[in-house]
Design a protein around this motif. Sequence first.
Motif, PDB file in Angstrom:
ATOM      1  N   VAL A 179      -5.249   5.950  -4.566  1.00  0.00           N
ATOM      2  CA  VAL A 179      -4.610   5.412  -5.769  1.00  0.00           C
ATOM      3  C   VAL A 179      -3.257   6.077  -5.988  1.00  0.00           C
ATOM      4  CG1 VAL A 179      -6.812   4.932  -6.917  1.00  0.00           C
ATOM      5  CG2 VAL A 179      -5.676   7.141  -7.290  1.00  0.00           C
ATOM      6  N   ILE A 180      -2.492   5.474  -6.859  1.00  0.00           N
ATOM      7  CA  ILE A 180      -1.262   6.061  -7.366  1.00  0.00           C
ATOM      8  C   ILE A 180      -1.269   5.801  -8.858  1.00  0.00           C
ATOM      9  CG2 ILE A 180       0.056   3.952  -6.904  1.00  0.00           C
ATOM     10  CD1 ILE A 180       2.530   5.665  -6.466  1.00  0.00           C
ATOM     11  N   SER A 181      -0.820   6.756  -9.650  1.00  0.00           N
ATOM     12  CA  SER A 181      -0.825   6.553 -11.096  1.00  0.00           C
ATOM     13  C   SER A 181       0.160   5.455 -11.461  1.00  0.00           C
ATOM     14  CB  SER A 181      -0.466   7.848 -11.828  1.00  0.00           C
ATOM     15  OG  SER A 181       0.908   8.152 -11.668  1.00  0.00           O
ATOM     16  N   ASN A 182      -0.101   4.809 -12.557  1.00  0.00           N
ATOM     17  CA  ASN A 182       0.767   3.737 -13.017  1.00  0.00           C
ATOM     18  C   ASN A 182       2.188   4.245 -13.230  1.00  0.00           C
ATOM     19  OD1 ASN A 182       0.993   0.893 -14.140  1.00  0.00           O
ATOM     20  ND2 ASN A 182       1.659   2.050 -15.918  1.00  0.00           N
ATOM     21  N   ILE A 183       2.310   5.447 -13.789  1.00  0.00           N
ATOM     22  CA  ILE A 183       3.632   6.022 -14.038  1.00  0.00           C
ATOM     23  C   ILE A 183       4.363   6.310 -12.731  1.00  0.00           C
ATOM     24  CG2 ILE A 183       4.859   8.024 -14.975  1.00  0.00           C
ATOM     25  CD1 ILE A 183       2.754   8.189 -17.154  1.00  0.00           C
ATOM     26  N   VAL A 226      -1.328   5.250   0.972  1.00  0.00           N
ATOM     27  CA  VAL A 226      -1.915   5.635   2.258  1.00  0.00           C
ATOM     28  C   VAL A 226      -1.450   7.005   2.727  1.00  0.00           C
ATOM     29  CG1 VAL A 226      -2.160   3.221   2.942  1.00  0.00           C
ATOM     30  CG2 VAL A 226      -0.128   4.503   3.653  1.00  0.00           C
ATOM     31  N   GLN A 227      -0.330   7.486   2.196  1.00  0.00           N
ATOM     32  CA  GLN A 227       0.177   8.796   2.594  1.00  0.00           C
ATOM     33  C   GLN A 227      -0.432   9.935   1.776  1.00  0.00           C
ATOM     34  OE1 GLN A 227       4.443   8.401   2.299  1.00  0.00           O
ATOM     35  NE2 GLN A 227       4.576   7.049   4.089  1.00  0.00           N
ATOM     36  N   ASP A 228      -1.283   9.602   0.822  1.00  0.00           N
ATOM     37  CA  ASP A 228      -1.930  10.618   0.003  1.00  0.00           C
ATOM     38  C   ASP A 228      -2.974  11.363   0.834  1.00  0.00           C
ATOM     39  OD1 ASP A 228      -3.085  12.162  -1.955  1.00  0.00           O
ATOM     40  OD2 ASP A 228      -4.209  10.508  -2.862  1.00  0.00           O
ATOM     41  N   PHE A 265      -2.365  -0.610   9.194  1.00  0.00           N
ATOM     42  CA  PHE A 265      -3.021   0.692   9.051  1.00  0.00           C
ATOM     43  C   PHE A 265      -3.096   1.403  10.400  1.00  0.00           C
ATOM     44  CE2 PHE A 265      -5.594  -1.140   5.285  1.00  0.00           C
ATOM     45  CZ  PHE A 265      -4.622  -0.738   4.386  1.00  0.00           C
ATOM     46  N   ARG A 266      -3.475   0.652  11.416  1.00  0.00           N
ATOM     47  CA  ARG A 266      -3.651   1.258  12.745  1.00  0.00           C
ATOM     48  C   ARG A 266      -2.310   1.641  13.366  1.00  0.00           C
ATOM     49  NH1 ARG A 266      -8.156  -3.211  14.697  1.00  0.00           N
ATOM     50  NH2 ARG A 266      -9.925  -2.326  13.527  1.00  0.00           N
ATOM     51  N   PRO A 275      -5.270   7.610   8.793  1.00  0.00           N
ATOM     52  CA  PRO A 275      -6.533   8.198   9.269  1.00  0.00           C
ATOM     53  C   PRO A 275      -7.714   7.268   9.032  1.00  0.00           C
ATOM     54  CG  PRO A 275      -5.245   9.831   8.080  1.00  0.00           C
ATOM     55  CD  PRO A 275      -4.557   8.514   7.871  1.00  0.00           C
ATOM     56  N   SER A 276      -8.587   7.184  10.013  1.00  0.00           N
ATOM     57  CA  SER A 276      -9.717   6.268   9.924  1.00  0.00           C
ATOM     58  C   SER A 276     -10.989   6.991   9.492  1.00  0.00           C
ATOM     59  CB  SER A 276      -9.955   5.588  11.273  1.00  0.00           C
ATOM     60  OG  SER A 276     -10.218   6.553  12.273  1.00  0.00           O
ATOM     61  N   CYS A 277     -11.929   6.206   8.993  1.00  0.00           N
ATOM     62  CA  CYS A 277     -13.246   6.723   8.605  1.00  0.00           C
ATOM     63  C   CYS A 277     -13.992   7.153   9.858  1.00  0.00           C
ATOM     64  CB  CYS A 277     -14.020   5.640   7.858  1.00  0.00           C
ATOM     65  SG  CYS A 277     -15.765   6.019   7.564  1.00  0.00           S
ATOM     66  N   HIS A 278     -14.636   8.327   9.810  1.00  0.00           N
ATOM     67  CA  HIS A 278     -15.326   8.868  10.976  1.00  0.00           C
ATOM     68  C   HIS A 278     -16.561   8.047  11.344  1.00  0.00           C
ATOM     69  CE1 HIS A 278     -15.799  12.247  13.787  1.00  0.00           C
ATOM     70  NE2 HIS A 278     -17.096  12.082  13.632  1.00  0.00           N
ATOM     71  N   VAL A 279     -17.047   7.228  10.417  1.00  0.00           N
ATOM     72  CA  VAL A 279     -18.265   6.452  10.659  1.00  0.00           C
ATOM     73  C   VAL A 279     -17.951   5.042  11.146  1.00  0.00           C
ATOM     74  CG1 VAL A 279     -20.327   5.449   9.594  1.00  0.00           C
ATOM     75  CG2 VAL A 279     -19.629   7.784   9.018  1.00  0.00           C
TER      76      VAL A 279
END
Length: 318
Positions: free
Chosen positions: A117-121, A109-111, A194-195, A200-204
Motif C-alpha cells: 500500500v501507499i498512504s493517500n497523502i 511494489v518498491q516497498d 512484475f516479472r 520479489p515473488s512469493c516463495h510458495v
Amino acid sequence: MTEYSWKHQTIIQALLSRGPLKENEFHSIFKGVTGKTPGTDQKLFKDFLLKINKALSFIHFELRGCRHQYDGQIYYGVVNNVSDEQSKLGTKYSVPQIAFYKAIIEAIVQDATAHGVISNIDALNLRLENQVLTGTESQSEGGLHHVPPTMKNFSISQKEKTLHELVRDQWLIFTADGNVALGVRSFLDLRSWFRSNDVPSCHVCNEAGVKAELCQNEACTARIHQYCLKQLFSQKKGERVCPSCGRQWKYAVPKAEAVQNDDELNGPTESQPPVGSRRLRRRTNNAGDAEIVGTGSSQIPAPTSDLRRITRSSVRRG
C-alpha cells in the motif's frame, strides 16, 4: 469442443461489460451458458477457455485468471497482451493521469516491507517528473528531461480525482484504513511487468509478492502471501517454519479465518494459491466497460478505453 459460438461470445461480452468477475460469478455465468459446472466438468471448462483465448489471440487479447492479493479471491478478466503506442491511443486517461498511475504502482511494489500500500497523502504528493521517459523525444538537447506542462501543473485536486477514477475502474482500491492499494485489474494486467521488473515473488506460488508476509529472519528474503501461508501451515501439524531458511515463522490464523468453506480447503485453482477470507471494507464497483491495459512491455501499460466493439468484430472474423 465445437467451433467458436455464441456461448463463447457471451462470456467475453460479460467480462468486457462488467469488468473482472469473481470466480463464483464467472462460474455462474459459465453454468448458465453451458449448463455445466466448472468444478465437476473441469476439462470442458478448460477447453472452453482455450477456445476463447484462441479467438482472442488474433487481436492480442487474453482471458486470464488471477488471485487478488488483498482479499485472496480469484478473478477472471480480459487483458491486452500488447503495450504499444497504438494501444495507448484508446485510453480515456490523460498523460498526467497515466504517469500518476505509474508512480503509484512503482511506489507500492518498491516497498521493502511488502505491505502493498501507499498512504493517500503520499500518493497525492508523488512527483510526476520521475515518470518522464528517457527516450530522445522526452529529452532536451542538454540531456535533461523535458517535463510537459500538463504534468508540471497536475494539481493535488486533479490527482485526487484521478485516484477515485482509478478506484472506480478497479485499477486501484482504497483499503479499510484509507491507504491506496492495487486493484484487481492491475494484478490481471501487470503480471509480466512484475516479472520483468524483478518484483520479489512469493516463495510458495511464485507470483509477485506485492502484498505479503516477510520471514522474521532479516538475512532471509522469503516473502509469502497471507493466503499461501494459510494453505502452507494448514497442511503441517508440526512446527511452522520458513520454507526458505527453516527459521520458526510466527503465524497465527486470524479468528475470522478459522472456519473455512469447502472451496478454500480444496486448495489452489490450477497455479493459483488458495483463497483467503480477508475482506476489504471499501470495495470498488463494477462500473466501466473493461478499460484494458497491456503486459507486453517492460513499461507499466496505460488503461485503455472500451474495446467491446473491436473485440466482437475481430472475434467473429476469427
